[in-house]
Design a protein around this motif. Structure first.
Motif, mmCIF file in Angstrom:
data_model
loop_
_atom_site.group_PDB
_atom_site.id
_atom_site.type_symbol
_atom_site.label_atom_id
_atom_site.label_comp_id
_atom_site.label_asym_id
_atom_site.label_seq_id
_atom_site.Cartn_x
_atom_site.Cartn_y
_atom_site.Cartn_z
ATOM 1 N N ASP A 158 34.755 28.620 85.557
ATOM 2 C CA ASP A 158 35.567 28.580 86.941
ATOM 3 C C ASP A 158 36.691 29.687 86.867
ATOM 4 O O ASP A 158 37.720 29.305 86.412
ATOM 5 N N ILE A 159 36.761 30.597 87.960
ATOM 6 C CA ILE A 159 38.153 31.654 88.111
ATOM 7 C C ILE A 159 38.751 31.308 89.222
ATOM 8 O O ILE A 159 38.613 31.015 90.394
ATOM 9 N N SER A 160 40.217 30.872 89.412
ATOM 10 C CA SER A 160 40.770 30.551 90.434
ATOM 11 C C SER A 160 42.258 30.668 90.182
ATOM 12 O O SER A 160 42.659 31.574 89.027
ATOM 13 N N LEU A 178 42.291 30.098 83.522
ATOM 14 C CA LEU A 178 39.929 30.006 83.655
ATOM 15 C C LEU A 178 39.528 29.526 83.079
ATOM 16 O O LEU A 178 39.914 28.360 82.055
ATOM 17 N N SER A 179 38.831 28.666 83.638
ATOM 18 C CA SER A 179 37.893 27.052 82.968
ATOM 19 C C SER A 179 36.494 27.632 82.734
ATOM 20 O O SER A 179 35.929 27.817 83.656
ATOM 21 N N SER A 185 38.630 22.663 79.422
ATOM 22 C CA SER A 185 39.438 23.583 79.515
ATOM 23 C C SER A 185 39.790 24.129 79.863
ATOM 24 O O SER A 185 39.124 25.798 80.991
ATOM 25 N N THR A 186 41.373 24.810 81.031
ATOM 26 C CA THR A 186 41.475 25.930 81.259
ATOM 27 C C THR A 186 42.542 25.982 80.523
ATOM 28 O O THR A 186 43.146 26.096 80.496
ATOM 29 N N TYR A 187 42.421 27.900 80.603
ATOM 30 C CA TYR A 187 43.338 29.045 80.597
ATOM 31 C C TYR A 187 43.889 29.586 81.051
ATOM 32 O O TYR A 187 43.655 30.114 82.440
#
Length: 228
Positions: A158-160, A178-179, A185-187
């Motif tokens: 996923d991109i948010s 960026l998940s 993990s979420t960057y």
């Protein structure tokens, strides 16, 4: 039958040659894109078939607060130095002290300028680079404190982006997230300029990577424009 077999064989050979020609053109384009990326981003290590699509740097607004403080201190210190050393005031200082004021103020002012430049360099060193295969993020919090994160595009689920408050909407910056699949993990990349368009572009790049499709010239051109 023999004529049909010969025609089929010729057709197959022509199709194979066409595929080989297209593959050759594609490989040449990959080499050209990679060489261009290496020239523009010499500090980025790229695989043989990898090239940079977009580079995201932090918005200038994140450094404005530090700049204002540094400018204020510079004005105050410079004004005090000039006032005490060269201007006649009610404050009477012995001549030997006046002569040594420059030795006191000038190194401090010079140090302030150096620190301001170092802070600016550290701030701008934070970047997010997206290639046709990976996402690479440099997190720099000091001259000797650098962290690098590498994410394969295929693992991104996923991109948010988020924009909170008046300031972020007014100056059009925010946080890109960026998940990844699996470890959940979420960057995050803070102070990203125009986060909505960049998140959309990143989504198109990730989709092309997952489908094993080459990055189109349209996406590549858009990425170059956003990298300026």
């Amino acid at each position: 039958m023999e004529n049909n077999s010969l025609a089929d064989r010729l057709t197959q050979e022509m199709e194979e040659k066409k595929v080989q020609q297209e593959q050759g053109v594609y490989n040449a384009e990959i080499v050209r894109r990679r060489e261009k990326s290496l020239a523009k981003y010499p500090d980025v290590s790229l695989d043989n078939d990898e090239y940079v699509v977009v580079s995201v740097k932090r918005h200038y607004i994140g450094y404005v607060g530090t700049l204002i403080i540094s400018l204020f201190l510079f004005i105050v210190l410079t004004s005090l130095w000039i006032l005490l050393s060269f201007v006649r005031t009610k404050i009477v200082l012995p001549e030997n002290i006046k002569a040594n004021l420059s030795i006191f103020f000038l190194p401090i002012i010079a140090l302030l300028l150096v620190l301001s430049y170092v802070n600016y360099t550290v701030y701008k060193a934070n970047k997010l680079i997206i290639t046709n295969e990976r996402a690479l993020q440099w997190i720099v919090s000091g001259i000797l404190n650098t962290k690098k994160q590498v994410i394969n595009l295929e693992s991104i689920e996923d991109i948010s982006f988020t924009q909170v408050g008046v300031m972020q909407h007014l100056f059009n910056y925010g946080t890109i997230k960026l998940s990844t699949i699996g470890d959940e993990s979420t960057y995050t990349f803070n102070f990203a300029p125009d986060p909505s368009k960049k998140a959309e572009l990143l989504g198109d790049i990730v989709e092309a990577c997952k489908k094993k499709e080459p990055i189109s010239e349209e996406l590549l051109s858009l990425g170059e424009k956003m990298s300026i």
